[in-house]
Design a protein around this motif. Sequence first.
Motif, PDB file in Angstrom:
ATOM      1  N   GLN A  31      -9.733 -26.303  -9.526  1.00  0.00           N
ATOM      2  CA  GLN A  31      -8.327 -26.646  -9.314  1.00  0.00           C
ATOM      3  C   GLN A  31      -8.041 -26.447  -7.848  1.00  0.00           C
ATOM      4  O   GLN A  31      -8.592 -25.532  -7.226  1.00  0.00           O
ATOM      5  CB  GLN A  31      -7.407 -25.765 -10.145  1.00  0.00           C
ATOM      6  CG  GLN A  31      -7.528 -26.003 -11.632  1.00  0.00           C
ATOM      7  CD  GLN A  31      -6.552 -25.133 -12.397  1.00  0.00           C
ATOM      8  OE1 GLN A  31      -6.437 -23.946 -12.124  1.00  0.00           O
ATOM      9  NE2 GLN A  31      -5.854 -25.730 -13.338  1.00  0.00           N
ATOM     10  N   GLU A  55     -13.302 -22.204 -12.043  1.00  0.00           N
ATOM     11  CA  GLU A  55     -13.259 -21.579 -13.369  1.00  0.00           C
ATOM     12  C   GLU A  55     -14.526 -21.960 -14.125  1.00  0.00           C
ATOM     13  O   GLU A  55     -14.863 -23.146 -14.223  1.00  0.00           O
ATOM     14  CB  GLU A  55     -12.028 -22.045 -14.141  1.00  0.00           C
ATOM     15  CG  GLU A  55     -11.907 -21.424 -15.509  1.00  0.00           C
ATOM     16  CD  GLU A  55     -10.609 -21.798 -16.212  1.00  0.00           C
ATOM     17  OE1 GLU A  55     -10.378 -21.249 -17.302  1.00  0.00           O
ATOM     18  OE2 GLU A  55      -9.837 -22.614 -15.689  1.00  0.00           O
ATOM     19  N   ASN A  73     -10.942 -17.682  -6.437  1.00  0.00           N
ATOM     20  CA  ASN A  73     -10.740 -18.667  -5.378  1.00  0.00           C
ATOM     21  C   ASN A  73     -11.933 -18.661  -4.424  1.00  0.00           C
ATOM     22  O   ASN A  73     -12.782 -17.773  -4.456  1.00  0.00           O
ATOM     23  CB  ASN A  73      -9.410 -18.448  -4.648  1.00  0.00           C
ATOM     24  CG  ASN A  73      -9.360 -17.168  -3.852  1.00  0.00           C
ATOM     25  OD1 ASN A  73     -10.296 -16.833  -3.124  1.00  0.00           O
ATOM     26  ND2 ASN A  73      -8.263 -16.441  -3.966  1.00  0.00           N
ATOM     27  N   ILE A  99     -18.543 -25.591 -13.753  1.00  0.00           N
ATOM     28  CA  ILE A  99     -17.228 -25.041 -13.427  1.00  0.00           C
ATOM     29  C   ILE A  99     -16.220 -26.183 -13.341  1.00  0.00           C
ATOM     30  O   ILE A  99     -16.595 -27.351 -13.210  1.00  0.00           O
ATOM     31  CB  ILE A  99     -17.213 -24.231 -12.100  1.00  0.00           C
ATOM     32  CG1 ILE A  99     -17.341 -25.135 -10.881  1.00  0.00           C
ATOM     33  CG2 ILE A  99     -18.273 -23.138 -12.101  1.00  0.00           C
ATOM     34  CD1 ILE A  99     -17.078 -24.425  -9.546  1.00  0.00           C
ATOM     35  N   LEU A 111     -17.847 -15.683 -11.348  1.00  0.00           N
ATOM     36  CA  LEU A 111     -16.784 -16.214 -12.219  1.00  0.00           C
ATOM     37  C   LEU A 111     -16.854 -15.576 -13.602  1.00  0.00           C
ATOM     38  O   LEU A 111     -15.828 -15.227 -14.186  1.00  0.00           O
ATOM     39  CB  LEU A 111     -16.900 -17.739 -12.321  1.00  0.00           C
ATOM     40  CG  LEU A 111     -16.632 -18.512 -11.033  1.00  0.00           C
ATOM     41  CD1 LEU A 111     -16.955 -19.986 -11.216  1.00  0.00           C
ATOM     42  CD2 LEU A 111     -15.198 -18.329 -10.565  1.00  0.00           C
ATOM     43  N   ASP A 131     -10.548 -13.785 -16.658  1.00  0.00           N
ATOM     44  CA  ASP A 131     -10.096 -15.149 -16.931  1.00  0.00           C
ATOM     45  C   ASP A 131     -11.092 -16.201 -16.451  1.00  0.00           C
ATOM     46  O   ASP A 131     -10.832 -17.398 -16.541  1.00  0.00           O
ATOM     47  CB  ASP A 131      -8.719 -15.409 -16.321  1.00  0.00           C
ATOM     48  CG  ASP A 131      -8.708 -15.336 -14.806  1.00  0.00           C
ATOM     49  OD1 ASP A 131      -9.732 -14.961 -14.197  1.00  0.00           O
ATOM     50  OD2 ASP A 131      -7.655 -15.657 -14.209  1.00  0.00           O
ATOM     51  N   VAL A 179      -9.981 -23.215  -6.429  1.00  0.00           N
ATOM     52  CA  VAL A 179     -10.120 -22.146  -7.420  1.00  0.00           C
ATOM     53  C   VAL A 179     -11.101 -22.654  -8.476  1.00  0.00           C
ATOM     54  O   VAL A 179     -10.882 -23.711  -9.075  1.00  0.00           O
ATOM     55  CB  VAL A 179      -8.773 -21.775  -8.064  1.00  0.00           C
ATOM     56  CG1 VAL A 179      -8.968 -20.737  -9.163  1.00  0.00           C
ATOM     57  CG2 VAL A 179      -7.802 -21.284  -7.007  1.00  0.00           C
ATOM     58  N   ARG A 239     -12.030 -16.979 -13.444  1.00  0.00           N
ATOM     59  CA  ARG A 239     -11.590 -17.741 -12.273  1.00  0.00           C
ATOM     60  C   ARG A 239     -11.627 -16.896 -11.003  1.00  0.00           C
ATOM     61  O   ARG A 239     -11.341 -15.706 -11.039  1.00  0.00           O
ATOM     62  CB  ARG A 239     -10.148 -18.217 -12.468  1.00  0.00           C
ATOM     63  CG  ARG A 239      -9.952 -19.136 -13.621  1.00  0.00           C
ATOM     64  CD  ARG A 239      -8.496 -19.367 -13.928  1.00  0.00           C
ATOM     65  NE  ARG A 239      -7.699 -19.417 -12.714  1.00  0.00           N
ATOM     66  CZ  ARG A 239      -6.645 -20.191 -12.530  1.00  0.00           C
ATOM     67  NH1 ARG A 239      -6.218 -20.944 -13.500  1.00  0.00           N
ATOM     68  NH2 ARG A 239      -5.984 -20.172 -11.401  1.00  0.00           N
TER      69      ARG A 239
END
Length: 99
Positions: free
Chosen positions: A65, A74, A29, A62, A20, A25, A72, A27
């Motif tokens: 989402q 982040e 998946n 993290i 990550l 960014d 996903v 992020r």
Amino acid sequence: MSDFQKHVDADCRLVILRALEDQHDGRLNESLLEQALENLGHRVSRERVRRYMQDLEEAGAIAIQKFADIFVGEITARGQDHLERAIKIDAVAVPSRTK
């Protein structure tokens, strides 16, 4: 669970944080995280990837989402702090001083 399996699980969580961190960014998946783990020698199921992601979310490392059936992840400031060795998150391997 054996001590060796705990070590493997902690390393997998660290691999996810590093993957990550490497994104502009922060992020990725679950599919790409599964591939990142496999590239570093950890062949795990998608369900296991999700479990690691959930463990990291519970630790505040993290945020997850959900888009339809896809997770996903982040990286958070806390996850970044772990990678920088400013803090230690239990059940996540301590990163080496160099990547």
